[in-house]
Design a protein around this motif. Structure first.
Motif, PDB file in Angstrom:
ATOM      1  N   ALA A 122      -9.194   6.204   3.742  1.00 17.20           N
ATOM      2  CA  ALA A 122      -9.402   5.982   5.178  1.00 17.20           C
ATOM      3  C   ALA A 122      -9.889   4.557   5.427  1.00 17.20           C
ATOM      4  N   GLY A 123     -10.837   4.112   4.589  1.00 18.99           N
ATOM      5  CA  GLY A 123     -11.320   2.745   4.716  1.00 18.99           C
ATOM      6  C   GLY A 123     -10.225   1.731   4.473  1.00 18.99           C
ATOM      7  N   PHE A 124      -9.424   1.974   3.444  1.00 23.46           N
ATOM      8  CA  PHE A 124      -8.334   1.047   3.130  1.00 23.46           C
ATOM      9  C   PHE A 124      -7.302   1.005   4.253  1.00 23.46           C
ATOM     10  N   ASN A 125      -6.861   2.184   4.696  1.00 25.75           N
ATOM     11  CA  ASN A 125      -5.847   2.236   5.763  1.00 25.75           C
ATOM     12  C   ASN A 125      -6.348   1.594   7.055  1.00 25.75           C
ATOM     13  N   GLY A 126      -7.615   1.891   7.404  1.00 28.24           N
ATOM     14  CA  GLY A 126      -8.177   1.320   8.627  1.00 28.24           C
ATOM     15  C   GLY A 126      -8.318  -0.185   8.546  1.00 28.24           C
ATOM     16  N   LEU A 127      -8.851  -0.683   7.421  1.00 27.78           N
ATOM     17  CA  LEU A 127      -9.033  -2.132   7.250  1.00 27.78           C
ATOM     18  C   LEU A 127      -7.698  -2.858   7.201  1.00 27.78           C
ATOM     19  N   TRP A 128      -6.705  -2.226   6.576  1.00 27.62           N
ATOM     20  CA  TRP A 128      -5.396  -2.870   6.509  1.00 27.62           C
ATOM     21  C   TRP A 128      -4.768  -2.970   7.895  1.00 27.62           C
TER      22      TRP A 128
END
Length: 317
Positions: free
Chosen positions: A83-89
């Protein structure tokens, strides 16, 4: 026959790179044309990945839906990281552009090399040290982190871009753990995207306290009745992720993982081409230089791992 399998493996890995390279193109299109909040976009991406995977797995192999309850806490943690990766990307693509955001993710290769040396006992020779320096220098040039003005104008974009590399490093390391636990990559993919979607839903319910999230609950349906917008969103969930992972998994059955990884590392190059053709994005000369440095470092690290593998095999024998 060996040549035939090898050719099929190279083709599958290349197709995987092409599919994966379209992720940021879809994201950038939605952000640019619909002004969609990045974390709302990331939420729906996860929803449609699950909506694509679930029926296919139900028909093709229902056993993949079953997972030992003992693995669920780890998969939930994995989903939180995703979730963190997808959101930050999504935030990085919105602020930096598709090509720059994709290249910056590959800083993760340098982070992984350092963490592997520190915690996993992996080697750290002069070749890797030089490659890591190339990666980090290239990342700094691409993001504009060396220019004070960039931090004032695009602080969120720079921070998000740099953090995507760290998140992807954690994602890769956690992926190794699921493999060691004997969990199917398809089962892992379904569960972590389901957990990630749940976490992103909760983030979007915080009333806009997180940058890039929904301000009101109604903002979750930002695209309204736009057929074009929802079509692009569905394609984002179905094509880059499911197609990219699918062909990558096929390539791993035909090639060594190290070789497949090197081929898939062509993703930023494909993204740059698509970003120019579809979105009209053009990298500055400094960003082109940074991309060249970063990708050279990535290739050097992967080649070092490739050279080390036969040595390790001989030692074990």
């Amino acid at each position: 026959m060996a040549m035939s399998r090898s050719a099929q493996g190279y083709t599958a890995a290349l197709v995987s790179a092409v599919f994966l390279s379209t992720t940021s193109i879809f994201i950038r299109y939605l952000v640019t044309n619909f002004d969609m909040p990045p974390l709302v976009l990331a939420f729906w991406r996860n929803v449609f990945v699950v909506a694509t995977l679930l029926p296919v797995m139900l028909v093709a192999s229902p056993r993949l839906l079953r997972v030992d309850r003992a693995h669920l806490p780890f998969l939930a943690l994995f989903g939180l990281m995703l979730a963190g990766f997808n959101g930050l990307w999504a935030i990085s693509v919105a602020n930096n552009g598709a090509a720059v955001a994709t290249v910056m993710v590959y800083c993760s290769v340098a982070y992984t090399a350092v963490l592997g040396w520190k915690f996993l006992g992996e080697s750290m020779g002069w070749m890797k040290i030089t490659a890591i320096a190339l990666c980090m220098g290239g990342c700094a040039l691409i993001s504009g982190a060396l220019q004070a003005a960039t931090w004032q104008v695009n602080l969120l974009g720079v921070v998000a871009g740099l953090l995507t590399g760290l998140c992807y490093t954690a994602y890769s390391l956690m992926g190794r753990v699921t493999s060691e636990r004997g969990i199917s990559p398809w089962t892992t993919l379904l569960y972590i995207f389901a957990f990630a979607g749940s976490f992103l839903f909760l983030i979007n319910m915080t009333g806009g306290s997180v940058p890039g999230s929904a301000v009101r609950a109604a903002d979750l349906f930002w695209l309204g009745d736009s057929v074009r917008g929802w079509t692009v969103m569905i394609l984002l969930g179905a094509i880059p992720t499911v197609g990219g992972y699918g062909f990558y998994n096929v390539s791993l059955t035909l090639l060594d993982a190290s070789i497949a990884n090197i081929i898939v590392s062509l993703e930023p190059a494909f993204t740059a081409v698509f970003a120019f053709l579809v979105l009209g994005e053009i990298l500055t000369p400094v960003q082109v230089l940074g991309s060249a440095l970063l990708l050279s470092g990535v290739a050097a690290i992967k080649l070092a791992d490739l050279r080390r593998a036969p040595v390790a095999a001989l030692q074990e024998a």
